[in-house]
Design an enzyme around this catalytic site. Structure first.
Site, PDB file in Angstrom:
ATOM      1  N   TYR A  53       0.919  -1.324  -0.058  1.00  0.00           N
ATOM      2  CA  TYR A  53      -0.134   0.113  -0.124  1.00  0.00           C
ATOM      3  C   TYR A  53       0.859   1.255  -0.058  1.00  0.00           C
ATOM      4  CZ  TYR A  53      -4.042  -2.890   1.250  1.00  0.00           C
ATOM      5  OH  TYR A  53      -5.054  -3.710   1.508  1.00  0.00           O
ATOM      6  N   SER A 234     -13.550  -4.494   0.534  1.00  0.00           N
ATOM      7  CA  SER A 234     -14.417  -3.809  -0.346  1.00  0.00           C
ATOM      8  C   SER A 234     -15.726  -3.989  -0.062  1.00  0.00           C
ATOM      9  CB  SER A 234     -14.092  -4.390  -2.051  1.00  0.00           C
ATOM     10  OG  SER A 234     -12.848  -4.050  -2.365  1.00  0.00           O
ATOM     11  N   PHE A 238     -15.740  -0.227  -3.834  1.00  0.00           N
ATOM     12  CA  PHE A 238     -15.157   0.637  -4.659  1.00  0.00           C
ATOM     13  C   PHE A 238     -15.895   2.013  -4.183  1.00  0.00           C
ATOM     14  CE2 PHE A 238     -12.177  -1.982  -7.217  1.00  0.00           C
ATOM     15  CZ  PHE A 238     -11.522  -2.412  -6.337  1.00  0.00           C
ATOM     16  N   GLY A 239     -17.022   1.976  -3.595  1.00  0.00           N
ATOM     17  CA  GLY A 239     -17.878   3.035  -3.092  1.00  0.00           C
ATOM     18  C   GLY A 239     -19.426   2.869  -4.033  1.00  0.00           C
ATOM     19  N   LEU A 241     -21.893   0.940  -3.983  1.00  0.00           N
ATOM     20  CA  LEU A 241     -23.015   0.854  -3.400  1.00  0.00           C
ATOM     21  C   LEU A 241     -23.472   1.946  -2.574  1.00  0.00           C
ATOM     22  CD1 LEU A 241     -22.060  -2.759  -2.281  1.00  0.00           C
ATOM     23  CD2 LEU A 241     -24.192  -2.120  -3.756  1.00  0.00           C
ATOM     24  N   GLY A 243     -24.171   4.648  -4.240  1.00  0.00           N
ATOM     25  CA  GLY A 243     -24.958   5.226  -5.199  1.00  0.00           C
ATOM     26  C   GLY A 243     -24.500   6.271  -5.911  1.00  0.00           C
TER      27      GLY A 243
END
Length: 346
Positions: A53, A234, A238-239, A241, A243
């Site tokens: 990372y 996750s 990756f965001g 969900l 919306g």
């Protein structure tokens, strides 16, 4: 905060784990420290990182995530209050900047990796040391369908396990786990540990969310029966969900907007399913992201849900998901959507 036992160890970890892969890329050192402060203040005692990372993995940033956590430990003096997890990278020619691209799960590589991580993290021990992905060629990182290949040159699982055992004996590592592993791989590690009286894997860190429930096939039963729980990564895909990417929207600071490589959860079928999950949340007066997170945390085979954020506001909202209990109507709605479109983004 809720706490759960880490495998068969004597370690209790918070049901929410702070993921840190944005530290050093999307988050500065001060922003990273602010997230860590908030997490600790609300009772999150579990922090997950990796030698690779931040992500996307780049030579110029590699190791910054661990470095930022290390400076936080030094400035706050809170190392004994944290269950710290990190990972050693498996083989991959896409990482030429890690040990010259010759990284394998063998003794020289693992020993070099742990010593470098300990130095960056400014600590004498790692509570949970994980194999980031298998040394052998198999299906992970979204690849479905196992195709047999000649992988006779891969490092034997027993050899890897013996190296990890020596790290435990040396006091550098307390517990060990796997990541991006298959049912066969996890069961073989558990069988080898029992046969040779070696340390046992206490966790498996794999992707798991409303768009990718592939963990439920095979691995969920192992997680429960063998007390080797899932550390779900996750959980918001990756965001997706949340919306915020629906209808073609691409917020300027969104991960999918910034990095084209993060396309795993943005195919047309995943977007269609996401729209239904978001509509379900809104129908019940719920925040879509919190609903998605609460669902993951509530699964019986999950030890910890690894949440990540780039802002404190996002992090606070994610933490708030722990106070949300999904009723039968919401669960039924989730299952109905899943039945129509199972695993659109494995």
């Amino acid at each position: 905060m809720q706490y759960r036992r880490l495998g068969r160890s004597d370690i209790d970890v918070s049901a929410l784990c702070l993921g840190t892969m944005t530290f050093g890329q999307q988050n500065t050192e001060s922003e990273a420290h602010a997230q860590l402060d908030l997490a600790l203040a609300v009772g999150i005692n579990f922090i997950d990182t990796a030698e690779m990372y931040p992500v996307p993995p780049l030579a110029e940033t590699q190791g910054l995530t661990e470095t930022y956590i290390g400076t936080w430990f030094k400035s706050r003096g809170c190392r004994d209050r944290v269950v710290l997890a990190t990972k050693v990278a498996g083989p991959g020619d896409w990482l030429p900047h890690i040990r010259g691209g010759k990284n394998r799960l063998d003794r020289p590589n693992i020993e070099a990796a742990i010593d470098a991580s300990l130095k960056r993290l400014q600590t004498d021990w790692i509570d949970l040391y994980q194999l980031h992905w298998p040394d052998r060629r198999t299906n992970f990182f979204g690849k479905l369908g196992y195709e047999p290949v000649d992988d006779s040159d891969s490092v034997p699982l027993l050899e890897t396990l013996e190296v990890l055992a020596d790290l435990v004996k040396a006091g550098k590592v307390r517990q060990i786990g796997v990541s991006n592993e298959t049912p066969w791989g996890l069961m073989r590690y558990l069988a080898l540990a029992e046969k040779h009286d070696l340390p046992r894997m206490v966790s498996i860190q794999n992707p798991y969310n409303l768009l990718n429930r592939s963990f439920e096939v095979g691995l969920a039963e192992i997680a429960i029966r063998e007390q080797c729980g899932l550390l779900a990564y996750s959980p918001l895909a990756f965001g997706m969900l949340s919306g915020k990417y629906l209808n073609g929207r691409r917020p300027a600071d969104g991960r999918i907007t910034l990095f084209e490589r993060f396309s795993r959860y943005s195919n047309s079928e995943a977007e269609r399913a996401t729209a239904e999950y978001v509509a379900l949340a809104e129908l019940h007066g719920l925040d879509p992201a919190q609903m998605a997170l609460a669902w993951v945390t509530s699964r019986p085979f999950v030890t910890a849900n690894i949440i990540g954020a780039t802002t404190l506001t996002q992090l606070e909202s994610n933490i708030g998901s722990l106070d949300l209990t999904l009723d039968d109507a919401v669960i039924a709605g989730i299952e109905s959507i899943h039945t129509k479109q199972p695993n659109p983004a494995p």
